[in-house]
Design an enzyme around this catalytic site. Structure first.
Site, PDB file in Angstrom:
ATOM      1  N   THR A  62       0.720  -1.221  -0.091  1.00  0.00           N
ATOM      2  CA  THR A  62       0.004   0.158   0.046  1.00  0.00           C
ATOM      3  C   THR A  62       0.905   1.069   0.043  1.00  0.00           C
ATOM      4  O   THR A  62       2.093   1.192   0.274  1.00  0.00           O
ATOM      5  CB  THR A  62      -0.914  -0.080   1.361  1.00  0.00           C
ATOM      6  OG1 THR A  62      -1.843  -1.017   1.215  1.00  0.00           O
ATOM      7  CG2 THR A  62      -1.541   1.263   1.635  1.00  0.00           C
ATOM      8  N   THR A 116      -0.888   0.621   6.750  1.00  0.00           N
ATOM      9  CA  THR A 116      -0.650  -0.321   5.660  1.00  0.00           C
ATOM     10  C   THR A 116      -0.540  -1.751   6.402  1.00  0.00           C
ATOM     11  O   THR A 116       0.398  -1.945   7.491  1.00  0.00           O
ATOM     12  CB  THR A 116       0.646  -0.222   4.916  1.00  0.00           C
ATOM     13  OG1 THR A 116       1.011  -1.470   4.384  1.00  0.00           O
ATOM     14  CG2 THR A 116       1.922   0.345   5.756  1.00  0.00           C
ATOM     15  N   GLY A 117      -1.216  -2.666   6.024  1.00  0.00           N
ATOM     16  CA  GLY A 117      -0.992  -4.195   6.850  1.00  0.00           C
ATOM     17  C   GLY A 117      -2.295  -4.979   6.276  1.00  0.00           C
ATOM     18  O   GLY A 117      -3.167  -4.693   5.422  1.00  0.00           O
ATOM     19  N   GLY A 120      -5.704  -5.581   6.103  1.00  0.00           N
ATOM     20  CA  GLY A 120      -6.882  -4.571   6.321  1.00  0.00           C
ATOM     21  C   GLY A 120      -7.848  -5.099   7.269  1.00  0.00           C
ATOM     22  O   GLY A 120      -8.505  -4.303   8.029  1.00  0.00           O
ATOM     23  N   GLY A 174     -10.191  -3.382   1.505  1.00  0.00           N
ATOM     24  CA  GLY A 174      -9.450  -3.529   2.740  1.00  0.00           C
ATOM     25  C   GLY A 174      -9.847  -2.168   3.628  1.00  0.00           C
ATOM     26  O   GLY A 174     -10.934  -1.364   3.618  1.00  0.00           O
ATOM     27  N   ASP A 175      -8.852  -1.825   4.504  1.00  0.00           N
ATOM     28  CA  ASP A 175      -8.927  -0.840   5.342  1.00  0.00           C
ATOM     29  C   ASP A 175      -8.644   0.837   4.658  1.00  0.00           C
ATOM     30  O   ASP A 175      -9.138   1.712   5.282  1.00  0.00           O
ATOM     31  CB  ASP A 175      -7.988  -0.920   6.598  1.00  0.00           C
ATOM     32  CG  ASP A 175      -6.502  -1.011   6.204  1.00  0.00           C
ATOM     33  OD1 ASP A 175      -6.207  -1.988   5.380  1.00  0.00           O
ATOM     34  OD2 ASP A 175      -5.616  -0.251   6.601  1.00  0.00           O
ATOM     35  N   ARG A 203     -13.745  -7.881  -2.554  1.00  0.00           N
ATOM     36  CA  ARG A 203     -13.014  -7.624  -0.924  1.00  0.00           C
ATOM     37  C   ARG A 203     -12.609  -6.234  -0.940  1.00  0.00           C
ATOM     38  O   ARG A 203     -11.826  -5.788  -2.074  1.00  0.00           O
ATOM     39  CB  ARG A 203     -11.808  -8.619  -0.662  1.00  0.00           C
ATOM     40  CG  ARG A 203     -11.201  -8.331   0.562  1.00  0.00           C
ATOM     41  CD  ARG A 203     -10.059  -7.502   0.442  1.00  0.00           C
ATOM     42  NE  ARG A 203      -9.101  -7.713   1.600  1.00  0.00           N
ATOM     43  CZ  ARG A 203      -8.070  -6.274   1.865  1.00  0.00           C
ATOM     44  NH1 ARG A 203      -7.728  -5.812   0.947  1.00  0.00           N
ATOM     45  NH2 ARG A 203      -7.430  -6.618   3.039  1.00  0.00           N
TER      46      ARG A 203
HETATM   47  N1  ASP Z   1      -4.043  -2.476   3.989  1.00  0.00           N
HETATM   48  C1  ASP Z   1      -4.254  -3.035   2.881  1.00  0.00           C
HETATM   49  C2  ASP Z   1      -5.441  -3.947   2.551  1.00  0.00           C
HETATM   50  O1  ASP Z   1      -5.779  -4.682   3.291  1.00  0.00           O
HETATM   51  C3  ASP Z   1      -2.919  -3.880   2.252  1.00  0.00           C
HETATM   52  C4  ASP Z   1      -1.414  -3.512   2.732  1.00  0.00           C
HETATM   53  O2  ASP Z   1      -1.496  -2.252   3.193  1.00  0.00           O
HETATM   54  O3  ASP Z   1      -0.767  -4.123   2.659  1.00  0.00           O
HETATM   55  O4  ASP Z   1      -5.874  -3.804   1.413  1.00  0.00           O
END
Ligand code: ASP
Length: 329
Positions: free
Chosen positions: A193, A244-245, A247, A223-224, A221
């Site tokens: 992200t 980032t992570g 979600g 994400g966050d 789907r």
């Molecule tokens: N947070 C992002 C999602 O879940 C992915 C990421 O940040 O690695 O879509």
């Protein structure tokens, strides 16, 4: 970190995940650092001439979206059916105005589309075909799906679908990106992200986040990243945060808003607040990822519980720091 008043500060990230020193070839390490520096520079240029935090965040994120190394805009990961579905959000801490898009596929820069939603519609979040139609009506840069194609992301999809025992879809046409550079794209383990947070010389903060989501995602789907309060939040009363992570964990913890609430209501320092939510709460729930943050008084912070997070920070009174791995500044 910085307490400069008046002044400006900016932090960017290019995703978190499995990014250990041993995983990146020297040329990948160099390419990622250069890209992060370019993005931070683009944001800093806006802030240096008394531009707004919002403009700085958008400028920095556009650079990262256009760069095929990152999972946002060009270089995004593919869905299980071989398309890109992009998510983005932007928020103005001065007014609490926010705009976001989810599952869009034709806007070259989803962050600018999110900003158009904020400034030129009555809504906060638009999704899918409707959001793409809104982009068209606003005259934003539109690209063919092939624009987003990067070979390494396609191979990551093939691997992911193989692991899940799913059929591999027809390969889309495309590849307008510089494939020599794109070949350096690192697979952070399904994810990635980009984001930026800034505080301007007027004392206002803003946050933005943009992503292709997760490799092989299905069923629409989301994400966050485009969810205000989860992956993105900004308020002049507390901070601006971009995450980032994984979600699904960030959504359930309302990570970005939780950090702002700890600063505003509990009086935690920014670093203490990001560490509380990432190192304690996210880790306890079993989620992985990280955040970047700035506060209206100029504090900058980041925190992540993965082996690495692509990141950079710069302020009016601080030289730029670019880092990737856990053991760096
Ligand atoms: N947070 C992002 C999602 O879940 C992915 C990421 O940040 O690695 O879509």
């Amino acid at each position: 970190m910085s307490e400069a008043i008046p002044g400006w500060s900016l932090v960017v990230h290019g995703g978190s995940g499995v990014i250990a020193r041993a995983d990146l070839k020297p040329e990948q390490d160099t390419a990622y650092r250069a890209a992060l520096a370019r993005a931070a520079q683009a944001g800093a240029e806006v802030l240096r001439v008394a531009g707004t935090a919002l403009d700085a965040v958008e400028a920095a994120i556009r650079v990262l979206e256009d760069d095929p190394l990152f999972n946002a805009g060009r270089g995004s990961v593919f869905t299980a059916d071989g398309r890109v579905e992009l998510d983005a959000a932007i928020m103005d801490g001065a007014t609490l105005a926010a705009g976001a898009v989810a599952g869009v596929g034709r806007a070259r820069n989803p962050i600018s589309l999110a900003r158009a939603v904020m400034e030129r519609s009555d809504h906060v979040l638009l999704a899918g075909a409707g959001a793409d139609a809104f982009a068209l009506s606003q005259g934003l840069d539109r690209v063919d799906p092939g624009y987003f194609f990067v070979e390494r992301r396609w191979r990551a999809l093939e691997k992911q679908l193989g692991r899940e025992g799913l059929a591999i879809p027809a390969r889309p046409a495309g590849g307008s990106a510089d494939q020599t550079l794109a070949a350096l794209a690192h697979d952070e383990g399904k994810r990635g992200t980009v984001g930026a947070v800034a505080r301007d010389t007027h004392g206002d903060v803003a946050a933005g986040t943009s992503t292709g989501g997760t490799t092989g995602k299905r069923w629409g789907r989301i994400g966050d990243s485009p969810l205000i309060g989860a992956g993105t939040y900004a308020s002049n009363r507390s901070a601006a945060v971009s995450g980032t992570g994984e979600g699904e964990y960030f959504i359930r913890l309302g990570v970005a808003h939780a950090i702002c609430a700890l600063v505003e209501l509990r009086g935690l320092s920014l670093q203490a607040a990001v560490d509380r939510v990432i190192q304690d709460e996210l880790t306890a729930l079993g989620g992985q990822g990280g955040v970047i943050a700035v506060a209206p008084d100029g504090q900058m912070a980041w925190s992540f519980n993965t082996s690495g997070m692509y990141r950079a920070r710069v302020a009016d009174d601080q030289a730029m720091t670019v880092a990737i791995y856990k053991d760096e500044a």
